[in-house]
Design an enzyme around this catalytic site. Sequence first.
Site, PDB file in Angstrom:
ATOM      1  N   ASP A  35      10.087  25.768  23.801  1.00 60.97           N
ATOM      2  CA  ASP A  35      10.073  24.343  23.068  1.00 60.97           C
ATOM      3  C   ASP A  35       9.881  24.879  21.489  1.00 60.97           C
ATOM      4  O   ASP A  35       9.407  25.598  21.235  1.00 60.97           O
ATOM      5  CB  ASP A  35       8.399  23.635  23.254  1.00 60.97           C
ATOM      6  CG  ASP A  35       8.787  22.088  22.940  1.00 60.97           C
ATOM      7  OD1 ASP A  35       8.575  21.247  23.485  1.00 60.97           O
ATOM      8  OD2 ASP A  35       8.581  21.816  21.588  1.00 60.97           O
ATOM      9  N   THR A 122      16.066  11.478  30.637  1.00 60.66           N
ATOM     10  CA  THR A 122      16.925  10.325  30.944  1.00 60.66           C
ATOM     11  C   THR A 122      17.892   9.927  29.788  1.00 60.66           C
ATOM     12  O   THR A 122      17.458   9.749  28.840  1.00 60.66           O
ATOM     13  CB  THR A 122      15.738   9.024  30.895  1.00 60.66           C
ATOM     14  OG1 THR A 122      14.986   9.623  31.913  1.00 60.66           O
ATOM     15  CG2 THR A 122      16.519   7.811  31.502  1.00 60.66           C
ATOM     16  N   LEU A 152       8.904  10.975  38.063  1.00 56.30           N
ATOM     17  CA  LEU A 152       7.613  11.066  38.149  1.00 56.30           C
ATOM     18  C   LEU A 152       6.898   9.935  36.985  1.00 56.30           C
ATOM     19  O   LEU A 152       7.642   9.545  36.258  1.00 56.30           O
ATOM     20  CB  LEU A 152       7.197  12.439  37.608  1.00 56.30           C
ATOM     21  CG  LEU A 152       7.483  12.854  35.879  1.00 56.30           C
ATOM     22  CD1 LEU A 152       6.393  12.528  35.067  1.00 56.30           C
ATOM     23  CD2 LEU A 152       7.316  14.467  35.998  1.00 56.30           C
ATOM     24  N   PHE A 249       4.373  -2.474  42.822  1.00 51.00           N
ATOM     25  CA  PHE A 249       4.947  -3.220  41.721  1.00 51.00           C
ATOM     26  C   PHE A 249       4.959  -4.729  41.552  1.00 51.00           C
ATOM     27  O   PHE A 249       5.863  -5.205  40.972  1.00 51.00           O
ATOM     28  CB  PHE A 249       6.225  -2.553  41.088  1.00 51.00           C
ATOM     29  CG  PHE A 249       5.920  -1.227  40.365  1.00 51.00           C
ATOM     30  CD1 PHE A 249       5.682  -0.088  41.100  1.00 51.00           C
ATOM     31  CD2 PHE A 249       6.141  -1.093  39.041  1.00 51.00           C
ATOM     32  CE1 PHE A 249       5.256   1.204  40.422  1.00 51.00           C
ATOM     33  CE2 PHE A 249       6.134   0.264  38.449  1.00 51.00           C
ATOM     34  CZ  PHE A 249       5.333   1.147  39.177  1.00 51.00           C
ATOM     35  N   LEU A 250       3.982  -5.323  42.265  1.00 48.97           N
ATOM     36  CA  LEU A 250       3.866  -6.558  42.249  1.00 48.97           C
ATOM     37  C   LEU A 250       2.452  -6.943  41.754  1.00 48.97           C
ATOM     38  O   LEU A 250       1.786  -8.121  42.221  1.00 48.97           O
ATOM     39  CB  LEU A 250       3.950  -7.223  43.742  1.00 48.97           C
ATOM     40  CG  LEU A 250       5.391  -7.390  44.183  1.00 48.97           C
ATOM     41  CD1 LEU A 250       5.212  -7.861  45.612  1.00 48.97           C
ATOM     42  CD2 LEU A 250       6.356  -8.073  43.241  1.00 48.97           C
ATOM     43  N   GLY A 253      -0.074  -8.820  35.244  1.00 46.64           N
ATOM     44  CA  GLY A 253      -0.882  -8.341  34.162  1.00 46.64           C
ATOM     45  C   GLY A 253      -0.661  -8.860  32.773  1.00 46.64           C
ATOM     46  O   GLY A 253       0.091  -9.904  32.830  1.00 46.64           O
ATOM     47  N   GLY A 257       3.921  -1.358  30.040  1.00 48.68           N
ATOM     48  CA  GLY A 257       3.922  -0.562  28.872  1.00 48.68           C
ATOM     49  C   GLY A 257       4.630   0.940  29.233  1.00 48.68           C
ATOM     50  O   GLY A 257       5.111   0.983  30.208  1.00 48.68           O
ATOM     51  N   CYS A 260       8.803   4.747  29.211  1.00 50.48           N
ATOM     52  CA  CYS A 260      10.110   4.665  29.875  1.00 50.48           C
ATOM     53  C   CYS A 260      10.561   3.270  30.167  1.00 50.48           C
ATOM     54  O   CYS A 260      11.775   3.231  29.826  1.00 50.48           O
ATOM     55  CB  CYS A 260       9.495   5.309  31.469  1.00 50.48           C
ATOM     56  SG  CYS A 260       9.010   7.176  31.114  1.00 50.48           S
TER      57      CYS A 260
HETATM   58  C1  UGA Z   1       7.969   4.827  35.228  1.00 48.28           C
HETATM   59  C2  UGA Z   1       8.366   4.958  36.645  1.00 48.28           C
HETATM   60  O1  UGA Z   1       7.379   4.329  37.428  1.00 48.28           O
HETATM   61  C3  UGA Z   1       8.903   6.321  37.008  1.00 48.28           C
HETATM   62  O2  UGA Z   1       9.483   6.254  38.443  1.00 48.28           O
HETATM   63  C4  UGA Z   1       9.809   7.101  35.897  1.00 48.28           C
HETATM   64  O3  UGA Z   1      10.001   8.288  36.420  1.00 48.28           O
HETATM   65  C5  UGA Z   1       8.889   7.172  34.707  1.00 48.28           C
HETATM   66  O4  UGA Z   1       8.780   5.703  34.267  1.00 48.28           O
HETATM   67  C6  UGA Z   1      10.142   7.383  33.850  1.00 48.28           C
HETATM   68  O5  UGA Z   1      11.122   6.960  33.464  1.00 48.28           O
HETATM   69  O6  UGA Z   1       9.800   8.437  33.056  1.00 48.28           O
HETATM   70  P1  UGA Z   1       5.610   5.526  33.925  1.00 48.28           P
HETATM   71  O7  UGA Z   1       6.135   4.725  32.855  1.00 48.28           O
HETATM   72  O8  UGA Z   1       4.723   6.625  34.031  1.00 48.28           O
HETATM   73  O9  UGA Z   1       6.618   5.680  35.231  1.00 48.28           O
HETATM   74  O10 UGA Z   1       4.430   4.415  34.841  1.00 48.28           O
HETATM   75  P2  UGA Z   1       4.302   3.341  35.867  1.00 48.28           P
HETATM   76  O11 UGA Z   1       3.295   3.729  36.862  1.00 48.28           O
HETATM   77  O12 UGA Z   1       5.627   3.027  36.273  1.00 48.28           O
HETATM   78  O13 UGA Z   1       4.125   1.922  35.002  1.00 48.28           O
HETATM   79  C7  UGA Z   1       4.553   1.496  33.762  1.00 48.28           C
HETATM   80  C8  UGA Z   1       3.751   0.179  33.316  1.00 48.28           C
HETATM   81  O14 UGA Z   1       3.999  -0.818  34.417  1.00 48.28           O
HETATM   82  C9  UGA Z   1       2.426   0.471  33.164  1.00 48.28           C
HETATM   83  O15 UGA Z   1       1.969  -0.402  31.658  1.00 48.28           O
HETATM   84  C10 UGA Z   1       1.696  -0.294  34.438  1.00 48.28           C
HETATM   85  O16 UGA Z   1       0.416  -0.974  33.821  1.00 48.28           O
HETATM   86  C11 UGA Z   1       2.719  -1.406  34.542  1.00 48.28           C
HETATM   87  N1  UGA Z   1       2.657  -2.069  35.808  1.00 48.28           N
HETATM   88  C12 UGA Z   1       2.995  -1.387  36.916  1.00 48.28           C
HETATM   89  C13 UGA Z   1       2.385  -3.467  35.967  1.00 48.28           C
HETATM   90  O17 UGA Z   1       2.016  -4.125  35.042  1.00 48.28           O
HETATM   91  N2  UGA Z   1       2.284  -3.996  37.282  1.00 48.28           N
HETATM   92  C14 UGA Z   1       2.786  -3.306  38.313  1.00 48.28           C
HETATM   93  O18 UGA Z   1       2.663  -3.752  39.409  1.00 48.28           O
HETATM   94  C15 UGA Z   1       3.250  -1.788  38.303  1.00 48.28           C
END
Ligand code: UGA
Length: 430
Positions: A35, A122, A152, A249-250, A253, A257, A260
Amino acid sequence: MNARREPIGVFGAGYVGLVTAVGFAELGSEVWCVDIDEAKIEKLRRGEVPIFEPGLAELLERHRDRLHFSTSPRETIENARLLFVAVGTPPTYAGDADLGAVLSVVAEMPVSADYALVMKSTVPCGTGRAILRMLEEQGRSGIAYVSCPEFLKEGSAIADFANPDRVVVGEDGAGWAADAVCALYEPLGAPLVRTDVASAEMIKLAANAFLATKISFINEIANVCEETGANVLEVARGVGLDDRIGPKFLSAGIGYGGSCFTKDVSALKLLAANSGYHFQLLGAVIEVNELQKRRVIAKLGRHLGELAGKRIGLLGLAFKPNTDDMRGASSLVLASRLVAEGAHVRAYDPVATEQALVVMPSLDCATSVQEAVAGADAVVLVTEWPEFLALDWSELARTMHGTVVIDGRNALDADAVRAAGLRYEGIGLG
Ligand code: UGA
């Protein structure tokens, strides 16, 4: 040294790079991680973890002898032929992915067919082809190119590395290198998707865009539930039992955020636009998400009237639990809108306060839930940290000035909040 496992190089010691490094170290590889951030590399050499990610510190400690950290790529290139690129691709002002860091790493790559560049970052669809073309124009071609996007999730990244739903390996004739990457992942037993580079790049963008679409969809359903008296939790349960839709993912909220979804949905929309296609659906996904972050303001207004002078306690700042990441966090929009309305905001997050203050230095941060809630006219649950789900609302109610609790994640025990004499409102609960 484990002689049976292929050693690897990792360029970039951020979330993806570090998790990849410790994940492969756990599987038995020697890992050389580079890094440009000297302070970060120094910390890692001392065994300190620069980011908050559950399980990362333990794995770093367990495999200190296999993990080598440096600011120079020389040692990495001497010891590994598979060179994973895991640097950031933040959005540009135009909303495309900024490939500056990726290209700096590409410039460090050896000019030899004995090596492979394995792209974890990405990147827009077409990047692999463009990099190979660029190297050819510079007379530096030879290195094999493999696209191996990362899926991840922050907060559960270590578990996600060990139990992937699938591993995607894209190549356009990189033969030995793609086989070697597949062999590295083989012990995890996940389905392997071997494909071409452009399709691998698109799988990553399409997966994130689809997940974001699912969230914006359920958020819109929640908003309609509020108008019609239906309960989005019941709706999501009934809809999610359909095998073709699935229950994940349903959760409605206050908007998604993180770096990604925000970045990748916008990057895919622009990628389409740059190739002459107007991706209408993604425009709506983004807009719904932005509006969803602001709907809490209207809810507070309905309960409290004029927000100027009112005290609002925010529970949670991170974009989701188990991370200190503030990128794209709904709390940022909420806090700044409330302050703009003249409200006094006091926020508490168990982990992300330091990061939040980097982005919003004037934010009033409490050191406990009690401190954030005391004297508040209303409290908003922003991030569903486990410790917020077991709060004693009767005790908190006694210290509040008002009685409003907005549950931005439908995560609190509504009955317990109401039993404390407070007015509970969730998202889409009818
Ligand atoms: C996301 C993807 O889920 C990963 O598969 C991917 O590798 C990653 O982006 C990336 O591209 O690096 P991440 O951003 O860490 O992962 O977090 P998530 O768990 O997906 O949540 C993202 C946002 O969606 C959070 O703010 C969470 O609160 C919100 N969310 C998630 C909802 O509002 N409702 C849901 O049902 C699920």
